[in-house]
Design a protein around this motif. Structure first.
Motif, PDB file in Angstrom:
ATOM      1  N   LYS A  68      -4.863  15.764  -4.470  1.00 17.17           N
ATOM      2  CA  LYS A  68      -3.551  15.988  -3.724  1.00 17.17           C
ATOM      3  C   LYS A  68      -3.145  15.195  -2.665  1.00 17.17           C
ATOM      4  CE  LYS A  68      -3.417  19.879  -6.332  1.00 17.17           C
ATOM      5  NZ  LYS A  68      -2.157  20.425  -7.345  1.00 17.17           N
ATOM      6  N   ALA A  69      -4.139  14.606  -2.018  1.00 14.63           N
ATOM      7  CA  ALA A  69      -4.168  14.039  -0.781  1.00 14.63           C
ATOM      8  C   ALA A  69      -4.638  12.544  -1.107  1.00 14.63           C
ATOM      9  CB  ALA A  69      -4.518  14.627   0.210  1.00 14.63           C
ATOM     10  N   ILE A  70      -3.910  11.357  -0.821  1.00 15.11           N
ATOM     11  CA  ILE A  70      -4.290   9.988  -1.276  1.00 15.11           C
ATOM     12  C   ILE A  70      -3.812   9.309   0.127  1.00 15.11           C
ATOM     13  CG2 ILE A  70      -3.452   8.026  -2.509  1.00 15.11           C
ATOM     14  CD1 ILE A  70      -2.673  10.150  -4.600  1.00 15.11           C
ATOM     15  N   LYS A  71      -4.730   8.444   0.255  1.00 18.41           N
ATOM     16  CA  LYS A  71      -4.544   7.295   1.405  1.00 18.41           C
ATOM     17  C   LYS A  71      -5.383   6.052   0.944  1.00 18.41           C
ATOM     18  CE  LYS A  71      -3.441   5.451   5.477  1.00 18.41           C
ATOM     19  NZ  LYS A  71      -1.911   5.205   5.647  1.00 18.41           N
ATOM     20  N   LEU A  72      -4.541   4.868   0.969  1.00 13.56           N
ATOM     21  CA  LEU A  72      -5.034   3.279   0.581  1.00 13.56           C
ATOM     22  C   LEU A  72      -5.523   2.984   2.074  1.00 13.56           C
ATOM     23  CD1 LEU A  72      -3.016   2.096  -2.302  1.00 13.56           C
ATOM     24  CD2 LEU A  72      -5.197   3.480  -2.324  1.00 13.56           C
ATOM     25  N   THR A  73      -6.759   2.608   2.070  1.00 16.77           N
ATOM     26  CA  THR A  73      -7.147   2.031   3.383  1.00 16.77           C
ATOM     27  C   THR A  73      -7.174   0.799   3.884  1.00 16.77           C
ATOM     28  OG1 THR A  73      -9.547   2.362   2.586  1.00 16.77           O
ATOM     29  CG2 THR A  73      -8.289   4.632   3.522  1.00 16.77           C
ATOM     30  N   LEU A  93       0.907  -1.312   0.190  1.00 15.09           N
ATOM     31  CA  LEU A  93       0.137   0.043   0.113  1.00 15.09           C
ATOM     32  C   LEU A  93       0.883   1.204  -0.049  1.00 15.09           C
ATOM     33  CD1 LEU A  93      -2.829  -0.645   2.270  1.00 15.09           C
ATOM     34  CD2 LEU A  93      -2.794  -1.379  -0.167  1.00 15.09           C
ATOM     35  N   ALA A  94       1.802   1.411   0.812  1.00 16.09           N
ATOM     36  CA  ALA A  94       2.716   2.415   0.835  1.00 16.09           C
ATOM     37  C   ALA A  94       3.436   2.708  -0.505  1.00 16.09           C
ATOM     38  CB  ALA A  94       3.864   2.082   1.853  1.00 16.09           C
ATOM     39  N   VAL A  95       3.842   1.606  -1.120  1.00 19.43           N
ATOM     40  CA  VAL A  95       4.496   1.651  -2.523  1.00 19.43           C
ATOM     41  C   VAL A  95       3.327   2.395  -3.742  1.00 19.43           C
ATOM     42  CG1 VAL A  95       5.491   0.320  -4.352  1.00 19.43           C
ATOM     43  CG2 VAL A  95       6.013  -0.077  -2.174  1.00 19.43           C
ATOM     44  N   LEU A  96       2.250   1.648  -3.318  1.00 20.31           N
ATOM     45  CA  LEU A  96       1.166   2.307  -4.414  1.00 20.31           C
ATOM     46  C   LEU A  96       0.778   3.615  -4.085  1.00 20.31           C
ATOM     47  CD1 LEU A  96      -0.949  -1.068  -4.493  1.00 20.31           C
ATOM     48  CD2 LEU A  96       0.305  -0.198  -6.479  1.00 20.31           C
ATOM     49  N   GLU A  97       0.825   4.044  -2.799  1.00 14.78           N
ATOM     50  CA  GLU A  97       0.564   5.309  -2.685  1.00 14.78           C
ATOM     51  C   GLU A  97       1.352   6.216  -3.110  1.00 14.78           C
ATOM     52  OE1 GLU A  97      -0.187   6.111   1.634  1.00 14.78           O
ATOM     53  OE2 GLU A  97      -1.753   4.982   1.697  1.00 14.78           O
ATOM     54  N   LYS A  98       2.645   6.036  -3.078  1.00 12.85           N
ATOM     55  CA  LYS A  98       3.718   6.765  -3.491  1.00 12.85           C
ATOM     56  C   LYS A  98       3.614   6.933  -4.937  1.00 12.85           C
ATOM     57  CE  LYS A  98       8.816   7.034  -3.720  1.00 12.85           C
ATOM     58  NZ  LYS A  98      10.161   6.720  -3.029  1.00 12.85           N
ATOM     59  N   LYS A  99       3.300   5.687  -5.825  1.00 18.84           N
ATOM     60  CA  LYS A  99       3.247   5.611  -6.996  1.00 18.84           C
ATOM     61  C   LYS A  99       1.964   6.367  -7.461  1.00 18.84           C
ATOM     62  CE  LYS A  99       4.322   4.364 -11.118  1.00 18.84           C
ATOM     63  NZ  LYS A  99       5.901   4.877 -11.788  1.00 18.84           N
ATOM     64  N   MET A 100       0.984   6.623  -6.787  1.00 18.35           N
ATOM     65  CA  MET A 100      -0.349   7.560  -7.177  1.00 18.35           C
ATOM     66  C   MET A 100       0.092   8.898  -7.055  1.00 18.35           C
ATOM     67  SD  MET A 100      -3.599   5.338  -5.609  1.00 18.35           S
ATOM     68  CE  MET A 100      -4.785   6.678  -5.791  1.00 18.35           C
ATOM     69  N   GLN A 101       0.628   9.346  -6.042  1.00 15.57           N
ATOM     70  CA  GLN A 101       1.139  10.636  -5.638  1.00 15.57           C
ATOM     71  C   GLN A 101       2.157  11.218  -7.035  1.00 15.57           C
ATOM     72  OE1 GLN A 101       0.254  12.906  -3.924  1.00 15.57           O
ATOM     73  NE2 GLN A 101      -0.202  11.911  -1.838  1.00 15.57           N
ATOM     74  N   GLU A 102       3.071  10.090  -7.426  1.00 12.21           N
ATOM     75  CA  GLU A 102       3.909  10.633  -8.639  1.00 12.21           C
ATOM     76  C   GLU A 102       2.930  10.655  -9.751  1.00 12.21           C
ATOM     77  OE1 GLU A 102       6.605   7.467 -11.346  1.00 12.21           O
ATOM     78  OE2 GLU A 102       6.919   7.634  -9.385  1.00 12.21           O
ATOM     79  N   LEU A 103       2.081   9.674 -10.210  1.00 14.27           N
ATOM     80  CA  LEU A 103       1.241  10.145 -11.297  1.00 14.27           C
ATOM     81  C   LEU A 103       0.267  11.244 -11.172  1.00 14.27           C
ATOM     82  CD1 LEU A 103       0.065   6.192 -11.704  1.00 14.27           C
ATOM     83  CD2 LEU A 103       1.850   7.293 -12.927  1.00 14.27           C
ATOM     84  N   ALA A 104      -0.143  11.582 -10.019  1.00 15.46           N
ATOM     85  CA  ALA A 104      -1.205  12.622 -10.027  1.00 15.46           C
ATOM     86  C   ALA A 104      -0.406  13.732 -10.187  1.00 15.46           C
ATOM     87  CB  ALA A 104      -1.541  12.751  -8.586  1.00 15.46           C
ATOM     88  N   LYS A 105       0.767  14.027  -9.843  1.00 16.53           N
ATOM     89  CA  LYS A 105       1.647  15.336  -9.927  1.00 16.53           C
ATOM     90  C   LYS A 105       1.840  15.496 -11.656  1.00 16.53           C
ATOM     91  CE  LYS A 105       3.975  15.611  -5.540  1.00 16.53           C
ATOM     92  NZ  LYS A 105       4.990  15.107  -4.781  1.00 16.53           N
TER      93      LYS A 105
END
Length: 645
Positions: free
Chosen positions: A193-198, A118-130
């Protein structure tokens, strides 16, 4: 040029092909930065989709429910893009928006997602969102769509395509990700801007346990980090206030496999709360002119055929029992029994309105997967009543019921609520709703008028009425903002006819009454579940299972503690003594954890002066009082049902 009608009544002209986002920019650059989607003639569209004809337009932002829905559905696509980039070969089923957040069902093959993933995917989502990639809509033929997913070997999307036809198929792409989707989506990923996989869960494909189990990945996103932080704080607070957790800790209720799922066993502490709620209801209903009745837990099949419950709600009723050649059903509703009480004796206009009330026990067959603590159960105790009145009396009676709701809201500190006026769907008359189109419109207008006159907040929901008439579902919010459906207030024009109910009016003619079904405190189960969260288990004194805990500093003061206890019990205060040989600090801490409203510390000084050292739950030292002073104060607090704040 095309004409665009805006919500304020203004009509603007634009070149054909302009988008809602382009229209927003023509009004204000600041507005354009907030636009997530648009309502075009009542349908939610992409804000970037070209408009080619005259339309009514509403710009949708985060403040709109449609805006949040679009934002979270787009976030599901962003999550899918991240998953596909980290785990190539993944296949996706569906990824809808939820009330809060979103999920996507996916087939990861033999791979099992972990918390570390989940931590890896959250980081990837932030990268793609930017990257601020736009969401691009493309209409595509069914043949081309099938060819695309056949090449990918994606049986899940091919299955979805089986139900679609040419002209109704669209792909959406952002960055390197493309998906079959009808949309709409936000303009670009940069809004996220803000992401959390829950959470990670399992879900059978199509909900069928015979199919393959897919991985369901949940998440939530926001347009600002501050909003995510607030959400996560409330999420943690909600966990602390979970009624199932508190119910066990405080000895309120339990369940047992030998009893059965969804069948609640009320512990002594829970039973105290039930009795206090019933006492409140009985006092309020007596003041309101209600008469109390008691009805059996079963009835013959024909009663529910007459009422309409069997044709409409058979799936929610327990199977019948057969005795002496007759079928009997467990009672799913109190109303048919109450109608028989009304009909047991002749009624005239002098008897109207006729109000009868009961805390009736009902049984509903909820699917095992839908059972949830006290919120979805199979045996429920309902604060039910029925008002039989003439059409002329209806507005006054309906208003009185609303006033009863408002009284209860004040007692329980419910500051936020909304009435949901549920209406019929004309296209489903005779199927889901009694086929009386004129009566539907007439009674809906009666209810709407009362709500407007009383000034209570309400919204309308088409297609959510009861089968026999319009209803109001009362939506309340706990202190941390979570929404609950508390109760219902329903109008019934159908069952009086089904049961041939009538009264003799002033003209000495038979008149059919209207019926108001009302349950302001809902059921014990659902309402106590709400109260556990609302109060975080810290009930006001009048409702607390144990109101006072006497804490002797040592055994030398037990006799004095017992004298105080006897006086409190004589005043009908619920009280216990902690007689354990423990340090006073530990006794206080444990009484605090048990959410006892008052702790009375007694030692040498208190005995000598005939006083009590008082502590208030969560507030600490509250000074000293004589025994009589304390009794007078707590009795007043209980009698007035003070909130304790």
């Amino acid at each position: 040029m095309i004409n665009i009608s805006l919500p304020d009544g203004a009509v603007r002209q634009y070149e054909s092909g302009i988008s809602a986002l382009g229209i927003a920019k023509s009004i204000s650059e600041g507005l354009a930065r907030k636009v997530l989607a648009a309502s075009v003639d009542g349908q939610v569209w992409d804000a970037t989709r070209p408009i080619t004809q005259d339309v009514s337009l509403k710009l949708i932002t985060w403040d709109d429910s449609e805006g949040k829905n679009t934002f979270w559905h787009s976030s599901a696509h962003l999550m899918a893009e991240a998953v596909e980039s980290v785990f190539p070969g993944v296949k996706f089923w569906v990824g809808p928006a939820l009330e809060k957040g979103f999920y996507y069902d996916m087939d990861l093959g033999d791979r099992k997602l972990t918390e570390e993933d989940l931590a890896v995917l959250e980081k990837k989502m932030q990268e793609l969102a930017k990257k601020n990639n736009p969401f691009l809509r493309k209409e595509i033929s069914k043949a081309d769509a099938i060819a695309y997913f056949e090449e990918k070997g994606d049986e899940y999307k091919l299955d979805l395509l089986g139900n679609l036809t040419d002209g109704g198929i669209t792909f959406y792409s952002q960055g390197e990700f493309t998906d079959l989707c009808r949309g709409p989506h936000i303009p670009s990923t940069g809004f996220i801007k803000a992401i959390k996989l829950t959470n990670i869960a399992g879900a059978y494909w199509k909900g069928n346990e015979k199919n393959k189990q897919l991985t369901r990945l949940y998440g939530v996103t926001f347009p600002a980090q501050k909003e995510l932080d607030e959400y996560l704080f409330l999420l943690e607070e909600a966990k602390k206030r979970d009624h199932r957790k508190l119910g066990k800790e405080l000895g309120i209720f339990t369940t047992n496999d030998d009893i059965g799922a969804g069948l609640i066993l009320w512990m002594p502490n829970g039973t105290v709360i039930i009795e206090e709620l019933e006492k409140l209801a009985k006092e309020t209903e007596e003041d309101g002119g209600y008469k109390r009745v008691v009805t059996p837990h079963i009835a013959k099949e024909n009663l529910y055929i007459t009422s309409g419950h069997l044709p409409y709600y058979a799936d929610s009723m327990f199977p019948p029992m057969e005795m002496d050649g007759e079928k009997y059903y467990l009672k799913s509703m109190n109303c048919p029994h109450h109608h028989k009480i009304f009909d047991a004796e002749p009624k005239s206009y002098r008897d109207m309105p006729y109000r009868i009330a009961e805390y009736g026990t009902c049984y509903r067959y909820e699917q095992s997967g839908e059972l949830f603590g006290l919120m979805r159960v199979r045996c429920l105790h309902m604060n039910d009543a029925h008002i039989y009145c003439s059409k002329e009396q209806f507005a006054k009676e309906f208003r009185a019921v609303n006033d009863m709701y408002l009284k209860y809201f004040k007692i329980f500190g419910i500051d936020k609520y909304v009435m949901r006026l549920s209406l019929h769907d004309p296209e489903k008359l005779g199927q889901k709703y009694v086929n009386e189109p004129e009566l539907w419109l007439e009674t809906e207008e009666l209810v709407r008028s009362v709500l407007i006159e009383t000034g209570v907040p309400f919204i309308e929901a088409k297609g959510e009425g009861a089968f026999y008439g319009p209803k109001i579902d009362v939506q309340i919010f706990s202190t941390i903002g979570r929404e609950f459906t508390l109760a219902t207030n329903q109008v019934d024009f159908a069952q009086p006819r089904s049961f041939n109910l009538s009264f003799t009016n002033k003209e000495n003619e038979a008149e059919i009454p209207l019926i108001i079904h009302r349950a302001p405190l809902g059921t014990h189960e659902r309402f106590i579940g709400f109260l556990l969260e609302h109060y975080a288990g810290k009930f006001p004194v009048w409702l607390a299972p144990l109101q006072v805990k006497i804490l002797p500093i040592s055994d030398k003061f037990i006799d004095y503690a017992n004298e105080v206890k006897a006086k409190l019990r004589k005043a009908k205060v619920r009280v216990e003594i902690d007689e354990r040989q423990e340090k006073i600090g530990k006794k206080i801490r444990e009484a605090e954890l048990s959410r006892v409203p008052y702790m009375l510390v007694v030692g040498e000084k208190e005995v000598a002066e005939g006083k009590l050292s008082i502590r208030r739950q969560g507030k600490g030292d509250a000074g000293t009082q004589t025994v009589q002073e304390f009794i007078e104060n707590i009795v007043e607090e209980i009698f007035e049902r003070k909130s304790g704040e």
